[in-house]
Design a protein around this motif. Sequence first.
Motif, mmCIF file in Angstrom:
data_model
loop_
_atom_site.group_PDB
_atom_site.id
_atom_site.type_symbol
_atom_site.label_atom_id
_atom_site.label_comp_id
_atom_site.label_asym_id
_atom_site.label_seq_id
_atom_site.Cartn_x
_atom_site.Cartn_y
_atom_site.Cartn_z
ATOM 1 N N GLY A 1 45.832 55.736 37.378
ATOM 2 C CA GLY A 1 44.537 55.045 37.735
ATOM 3 C C GLY A 1 43.348 55.547 37.401
ATOM 4 O O GLY A 1 42.476 54.942 36.866
ATOM 5 N N ASN B 1 44.517 51.769 47.559
ATOM 6 C CA ASN B 1 43.762 50.421 46.915
ATOM 7 C C ASN B 1 43.785 49.512 48.056
ATOM 8 O O ASN B 1 43.865 48.229 47.847
ATOM 9 C CB ASN B 1 45.111 50.121 45.965
ATOM 10 C CG ASN B 1 45.119 50.629 44.661
ATOM 11 O OD1 ASN B 1 44.078 50.929 44.230
ATOM 12 N ND2 ASN B 1 46.264 50.809 44.167
ATOM 13 N N ASN C 1 46.988 49.518 39.904
ATOM 14 C CA ASN C 1 46.216 48.641 39.757
ATOM 15 C C ASN C 1 45.722 48.376 38.685
ATOM 16 O O ASN C 1 44.374 48.490 38.227
ATOM 17 C CB ASN C 1 44.802 49.143 40.702
ATOM 18 C CG ASN C 1 44.387 50.587 40.461
ATOM 19 O OD1 ASN C 1 44.648 51.105 39.248
ATOM 20 N ND2 ASN C 1 43.486 51.145 40.981
ATOM 21 N N ARG D 1 42.553 47.337 43.662
ATOM 22 C CA ARG D 1 42.979 46.439 44.207
ATOM 23 C C ARG D 1 44.812 46.524 43.707
ATOM 24 O O ARG D 1 44.982 46.592 42.798
ATOM 25 C CB ARG D 1 42.696 44.752 44.067
ATOM 26 C CG ARG D 1 43.631 43.743 44.479
ATOM 27 C CD ARG D 1 43.056 42.602 44.167
ATOM 28 N NE ARG D 1 43.512 41.517 44.424
ATOM 29 C CZ ARG D 1 44.857 40.802 44.149
ATOM 30 N NH1 ARG D 1 45.357 41.595 42.985
ATOM 31 N NH2 ARG D 1 45.410 39.788 44.666
ATOM 32 N N PRO D 2 45.856 46.467 44.812
ATOM 33 C CA PRO D 2 47.019 46.625 44.331
ATOM 34 C C PRO D 2 47.497 45.476 43.615
ATOM 35 O O PRO D 2 47.251 44.382 43.962
ATOM 36 C CB PRO D 2 47.899 46.763 45.683
ATOM 37 C CG PRO D 2 47.002 45.980 46.666
ATOM 38 C CD PRO D 2 45.559 46.405 46.082
ATOM 39 N N ASP D 3 48.329 45.871 42.383
ATOM 40 C CA ASP D 3 48.812 44.778 41.575
ATOM 41 C C ASP D 3 49.639 43.857 42.244
ATOM 42 O O ASP D 3 50.525 43.954 43.198
ATOM 43 C CB ASP D 3 49.621 45.204 40.473
ATOM 44 C CG ASP D 3 48.464 45.980 39.386
ATOM 45 O OD1 ASP D 3 47.368 45.496 39.258
ATOM 46 O OD2 ASP D 3 48.861 47.021 38.747
#
Length: 416
Positions: A11, A82, A387, A393-395
Amino acid sequence: MRSITLLMCAGAAALSLAAPAAAAAANPTTGPTAGAAADRGRPGWPAAFGQATLTGFAALPAQTYVPGSEPSGSALGTAPVNGITPPFPGQPVQGFSGIVRRGDGTYEVLSDNGFGNKANSSDFLLRVHHIKPDFRDKSVKVLGGFNLTDPRKLVPFALTRQDRTLTGADFDVESIVRTQDGTYWIGDEFGPYLLHFDRKGRLMDAPVALPGVRAPENPELNGAQPNLASSKGFEGMARGVDGRHLYPLLEGTVAGDPEGTLRMNEFDLRTRSYTGRRWTYRLDSPAHAIGDAVAVDADRFLVIERDNAQGDAAQVKRVYLADRRDRDGDGTLDKTLVADLLNLADPRGLAGAPGTFRFPFQTIEDVAVLDDRTLAVLDDNNFPFSNGRTAGRPDDNEFITVRLARGLQADPRVRR
């Protein structure tokens, strides 16, 4: 799924490397993979297929949990990841690391060990989910599923739970096939082991070890030295078109093998044993990993190869056609690029504005042949750590279909 440490580093890399990586990703023959993808000038050598096209897009929100399931993520601490704070209220429907095509528009997908490693996944229950993508409203419905269990006490070492429901501290399941009798074979990374389950997810045989190969997490090391890196076991596994064999593919190089080479072994379903036949898949870079493998015919396989980056930093997310006939005689499977997942045409704007669609996830671990020119591809979203789509933001679990520039000439039995 990678370890938490690697995910967090990936990340950070996405933020620092975004600009140069985006430029490199736009050209599928840039860098060390160009020779594997392009026409090498030899008579009969297959050229890369050309740009593939996005034909379907659907997504399952990251925060989707199995209804009525147990809480999870208790070993992750309480710091937000996230934007999501563990522990979680249920079992996440996440980490899709293997796919089975059912032929009725629905699929079974395998969640991996949970949260990235053995130490933090003891409250994650290993599960196969039954899902249905709806490409009209771009959603994925979860229709049900089943947990993986060992009620007959076939696992010879101690399990995490007394009820013998398998967890991410017991196995790291990363690949799945359904055989002609309706049972499932699942590839694990901790042994690495092959695991055989019935239609309800109950273990049918003792775990089958790969002779001569042991990972650090192997519970049967007994002081022996591992010769495979952590989390580098059976990431991909194809069912042979003859229905008699499995072809599990390691994600990592066995100690003593040439750097960046991966072993593909043949397993006989009738004798429940390895045949001794073995082939070699060579990564374009030793820093890469494979995500999945599926048979196309008796000699060819589709293999997902990827780097460890995500988002704008991602440069290599590819589907190769790998041929074990080794026409160039270099001792490894011949590779032809069939789809660059960072450079898909999207003229209809199925996933946003018309133009080029990128599938920029750290781990892309599912591929299935839908017809001779169409593939289904899914990400492993490493919930809540990855992300790649949106920073911070979490995938989601994304499910796409891709039309190839030309046909695979696949054996019809692949789609059974």
